[in-house]
Design a protein around this motif. Structure first.
Motif, short mmCIF file in Angstrom:
data_model
loop_
_atom_site.label_atom_id
_atom_site.label_comp_id
_atom_site.label_asym_id
_atom_site.label_seq_id
_atom_site.Cartn_x
_atom_site.Cartn_y
_atom_site.Cartn_z
N ALA A 1 0.64 -1.29 0.01
CA ALA A 1 0.03 0.42 0.25
C ALA A 1 0.92 0.97 0.08
O ALA A 1 1.92 1.37 0.19
N LEU A 2 0.56 2.25 -0.33
CA LEU A 2 1.12 3.19 -1.23
C LEU A 2 0.29 4.93 -0.71
O LEU A 2 0.13 4.64 -1.86
N LEU A 3 1.19 5.51 0.59
CA LEU A 3 -0.05 6.95 0.12
C LEU A 3 1.09 7.86 0.53
O LEU A 3 1.99 7.84 1.10
N PRO A 4 0.27 8.50 -1.04
CA PRO A 4 1.23 9.48 -1.18
C PRO A 4 1.83 10.25 -0.02
O PRO A 4 0.73 10.97 0.53
N ARG A 5 3.14 10.87 -0.23
CA ARG A 5 3.82 11.37 0.66
C ARG A 5 2.33 13.21 1.03
O ARG A 5 2.30 13.86 2.00
N GLU A 6 2.03 13.16 -0.25
CA GLU A 6 1.16 15.12 -0.24
C GLU A 6 -0.01 14.15 0.67
O GLU A 6 -0.80 15.33 1.30
N THR A 7 -0.71 13.33 0.58
CA THR A 7 -1.94 12.92 1.46
C THR A 7 -1.14 12.74 2.95
O THR A 7 -1.96 12.61 4.27
N PHE A 8 0.21 12.13 3.09
CA PHE A 8 0.34 11.66 4.70
C PHE A 8 0.86 13.26 4.76
O PHE A 8 0.44 13.46 6.02
N GLU A 9 0.97 13.70 4.18
CA GLU A 9 1.67 15.74 4.80
C GLU A 9 -0.15 16.49 5.03
O GLU A 9 0.00 16.69 6.25
N TRP A 10 -0.98 15.84 4.39
CA TRP A 10 -2.57 16.65 4.50
C TRP A 10 -2.70 15.62 5.47
O TRP A 10 -3.62 16.88 7.05
N LEU A 11 -2.57 14.71 6.48
CA LEU A 11 -3.50 13.95 7.58
C LEU A 11 -2.85 14.36 8.44
O LEU A 11 -3.50 14.90 10.05
N ARG A 12 -1.13 14.70 8.75
CA ARG A 12 -0.49 15.84 9.52
C ARG A 12 -0.99 16.73 9.99
O ARG A 12 -1.00 17.31 10.72
N ALA A 13 -1.52 17.77 9.11
CA ALA A 13 -2.15 18.90 9.29
C ALA A 13 -2.71 18.86 9.45
O ALA A 13 -3.87 20.25 10.42
N THR A 14 -4.06 17.78 9.72
CA THR A 14 -5.33 17.82 9.79
C THR A 14 -5.88 16.90 10.62
O THR A 14 -6.86 17.39 11.22
N SER A 15 -5.27 16.25 11.30
CA SER A 15 -5.88 15.14 12.13
C SER A 15 -4.80 14.72 13.44
O SER A 15 -3.92 14.16 13.41
N LEU A 16 -5.51 15.34 14.57
CA LEU A 16 -4.94 15.10 15.59
C LEU A 16 -4.44 13.53 16.11
O LEU A 16 -3.70 13.16 16.86
N PRO A 17 -5.87 12.37 15.48
CA PRO A 17 -5.04 11.99 16.03
C PRO A 17 -4.36 10.64 15.47
O PRO A 17 -3.74 9.75 15.53
N PHE A 18 -4.17 11.22 13.84
CA PHE A 18 -3.25 11.25 13.21
C PHE A 18 -1.78 10.88 13.11
O PHE A 18 -0.71 10.17 13.74
N ASN A 19 -1.61 12.42 14.58
CA ASN A 19 -0.42 12.71 15.24
C ASN A 19 -0.29 12.03 16.36
O ASN A 19 1.38 11.31 16.26
N HIS A 20 -1.44 11.24 17.02
CA HIS A 20 -1.21 11.11 18.05
C HIS A 20 -0.44 9.46 17.74
O HIS A 20 0.52 9.30 18.09
N TYR A 21 -0.53 9.25 16.57
CA TYR A 21 -0.98 7.42 15.94
C TYR A 21 0.78 7.36 16.14
O TYR A 21 1.60 6.92 15.83
N LEU A 22 1.44 8.73 14.93
CA LEU A 22 2.70 8.21 14.49
C LEU A 22 3.39 8.68 15.53
O LEU A 22 4.40 8.16 15.48
N GLN A 23 3.34 9.47 16.91
CA GLN A 23 4.26 9.63 17.57
C GLN A 23 4.58 8.06 18.56
O GLN A 23 5.71 7.35 18.93
N HIS A 24 2.92 7.62 18.25
CA HIS A 24 3.53 6.24 19.51
C HIS A 24 3.93 5.30 18.62
O HIS A 24 4.76 4.50 19.13
N LEU A 25 3.95 5.29 17.05
CA LEU A 25 4.86 4.28 16.23
C LEU A 25 6.03 4.32 16.23
O LEU A 25 6.57 3.84 16.11
N MET A 26 6.34 6.34 15.72
CA MET A 26 8.10 6.30 16.54
C MET A 26 8.31 5.77 17.81
O MET A 26 9.83 4.89 17.47
N ASN A 27 7.93 6.64 18.61
CA ASN A 27 8.59 5.84 19.75
C ASN A 27 8.72 3.84 20.00
O ASN A 27 9.66 3.49 20.44
N ALA A 28 7.69 3.25 19.51
CA ALA A 28 8.11 2.50 19.57
C ALA A 28 8.97 1.60 18.52
O ALA A 28 9.70 0.77 18.36
N ARG A 29 9.31 2.49 17.29
CA ARG A 29 10.08 1.83 16.05
C ARG A 29 11.52 2.42 16.45
O ARG A 29 12.21 1.40 17.02
N MET A 30 11.60 3.60 18.10
CA MET A 30 12.60 3.70 18.43
C MET A 30 12.72 2.54 19.34
O MET A 30 13.99 2.03 19.61
#
Length: 227
Positions: free
Chosen positions: A104-133
């Motif tokens: 599945a390939l989510l375009p960078r533009e869509t990814f950045e739009w979600l980051r700019a508009t969706s607080l739950p998506f940003n929270h998810y990314l924080q948890h994901l990057m912490n888990a990755r580290m």
């Protein structure tokens, strides 16, 4: 599993609004990659957030003399590349399909739009990057402190991190060569390690893959001291 099923099951997808999910569905693309082919190439600009609908992949780096180390495995349901997209950078590793894979390939533009508009998506990314580290730190410790059997045990257990891979099930459709690549050891050593873990009652090995009998046992496994 279809693209739609993957999006519906993903932690971040379940928290999108109907309008956000509609745009993701419209703009997310699919690609099929044969075993041995590249998922991403080192040095290329990252243009997509990449998810694995089916198959199996690994992210690795190599040296000019041919040595290679695996950074992380990618199992169905997992996504990767968020850090590179946020930096608007290039891939710093090679991504290779260990078997025929469906992406599945989510375009960078869509990814950045979600980051700019969706607080739950940003929270998810924080948890994901912490888990990755945390996963990278654990892998580094495993490589430096554990023997081959314990490294295989921890590599298998790492596939059950719910923040990285949603609900993989107790049966892992993995081949011995894939286990070896995940643990960063030879196939022969991986085979011996799996035999020891089976003898310890932690898993069953079959021609179809590996059945996990004790996830806690794999996470806590320590090889017995040598005589």
């Amino acid at each position: 599993m279809s693209l739609q099923e993957m999006l519906d099951k993903s932690i971040w997808g379940r928290n999108l609004s109907p309008a956000e999910m509609q745009r993701v569905q419209a703009e997310c693309r699919e690609r099929r990659v044969a075993a041995g082919q590249s998922i991403v190439r080192m040095g290329e600009t990252a243009e997509h957030w990449v998810g694995l609908i089916s198959g199996f992949g690994k992210m690795s780096v190599g040296s000019p003399d041919g040595r290679e180390t695996t950074l992380i495995g990618t199992a169905p349901g997992g996504w990767f590349g968020e850090g590179t997209l946020i930096k608007r950078g290039s891939w710093q590793y090679e991504g290779v399909a260990l078997r025929d894979s469906h992406l599945a390939l989510l375009p960078r533009e869509t990814f950045e739009w979600l980051r700019a508009t969706s607080l739950p998506f940003n929270h998810y990314l924080q948890h994901l990057m912490n888990a990755r580290m945390g996963s990278f730190i654990a892998q580094l410790c495993n490589q430096r402190l554990l023997d081959c059997t314990a490294r295989v045990a921890r590599s298998l257990a790492a596939l059950y991190n719910p923040e990285l891979y949603p609900e993989p099930g107790l049966f892992l459709d993995l081949r011995q060569v894939e286990v070896a690549q995940l643990a960063g050891i030879s196939r022969q050593r991986a085979n011996a390690a799996l035999q020891r873990l089976e003898a310890a009652g932690l898993l069953n090995i079959s021609r179809r893959g590996i059945e996990v009998l004790s996830l806690a046992g794999l996470r806590d496994y320590s090889s017995p001291p040598a005589d």
